[in-house]
Design an enzyme around this catalytic site. Structure first.
Site, short mmCIF file in Angstrom:
data_model
loop_
_atom_site.label_atom_id
_atom_site.label_comp_id
_atom_site.label_asym_id
_atom_site.label_seq_id
_atom_site.Cartn_x
_atom_site.Cartn_y
_atom_site.Cartn_z
N ARG A 1 0.81 -1.21 0.00
CA ARG A 1 0.00 0.00 0.00
C ARG A 1 0.84 1.26 0.00
O ARG A 1 0.34 2.34 -0.28
CB ARG A 1 -0.89 0.04 1.24
CG ARG A 1 -2.14 -0.77 1.12
CD ARG A 1 -3.06 -0.51 2.30
NE ARG A 1 -3.93 -1.65 2.53
CZ ARG A 1 -5.04 -1.88 1.83
NH1 ARG A 1 -5.41 -1.05 0.89
NH2 ARG A 1 -5.76 -2.93 2.08
N ARG B 1 -25.08 1.61 0.78
CA ARG B 1 -24.16 1.58 1.92
C ARG B 1 -23.75 3.00 2.28
O ARG B 1 -23.57 3.85 1.41
CB ARG B 1 -22.89 0.80 1.55
CG ARG B 1 -23.04 -0.69 1.75
CD ARG B 1 -21.82 -1.46 1.32
NE ARG B 1 -20.60 -0.65 1.19
CZ ARG B 1 -19.43 -1.14 0.82
NH1 ARG B 1 -19.31 -2.41 0.55
NH2 ARG B 1 -18.38 -0.36 0.72
#
Ligand SMILES: [Zn+2]
Length: 223
Positions: free
Chosen positions: A94, A166
């Protein structure tokens, strides 16, 4: 038959690019394990390794596991026999330090150069994909109000369940998530590009078209 070079496939891509699905398909195609740091950590905890005993309580407290521990875990995972032909990383590395750490591990364990794929989609398309997403509150079926609408607005075709959005799929939150992703991974794509191992795939195409493009990249890498 000659021994194939073992390789790490690294999948980069923003939320909504279909990374998880493609990663699973390509791992299967290549016959290598599909590795995410979350799974690796849960596995280490379940097997009760020394590292698992350190990481378990950190995860339980909901805290971030340090790069140092993540790298140790990756190191141990890659040394396991099922990685003898290679592996596929989904959502890792990442950050630039993680990418550099991974390079050192791969070199030490005798891996060839990694094959890095960036699943690129324009922000407009990602916004459409993510903000248009609705999930059935009964059966979990997924729709998209733009690309895959239900027959009746707000109602699931299968079971008549109410479709819901969501909380983190609203335009504002999605915008924040995409900006955070871009900021964190830009140095990463630059790093891999400068090493000549980055492949950019247009992930706005259909799932099957993207899979085909990825299959070609894998074939070329192995051939
Ligand atoms: Zn449903």
């Amino acid at each position: 038959m000659t021994m194939a070079i073992k390789r790490a496939y690294i999948f980069l891509g923003p939320p909504g690019a279909g990374k998880g699905t493609q990663a699973k398909r390509i791992a299967k195609l290549c016959g290598v394990p599909h590795l995410s740091t979350g799974d690796m950590m849960r596995d280490a905890v379940a097997r009760g390794t020394d590292l698992g005993k350190i990481v378990g309580p950190i995860m339980q407290r909901g805290e971030l596991v340090s790069d140092d521990l993540v790298m140790k875990m990756v190191d141990q995972r890659l040394a396991q026999p099922d990685c003898s032909r290679g592996c596929l990383f989904d959502g890792f590395p990442r950050t630039l330090p993680q990418a550099e750490g991974l390079d050192a591990i791969l070199q030490r364990l005798g891996f060839g150069k990694p094959v890095v794929v960036d699943l690129a989609v324009s922000d407009d398309k990602l916004l459409r994909r993510l903000t248009g997403r609705r999930t059935c509150s009964v059966g979990g079926e997924i729709y998209n109000v733009y690309d895959l609408p239900p027959k009746v607005a707000g109602i699931c075709d299968h079971d008549g369940g109410k479709l819901v959005q969501r909380a983190d799929d609203t335009a504002e939150i999605v915008g924040q998530r995409l900006a955070a992703y871009e900021k964190a991974t830009k140095p990463l794509t630059e790093y891999y590009r400068s090493q000549g191992v980055l492949h950019v795939v247009d992930a706005s195409l259909s799932m099957d078209e993207v899979s085909r493009a990825l299959g070609e990249i894998v074939k070329r890498a192995e051939g």
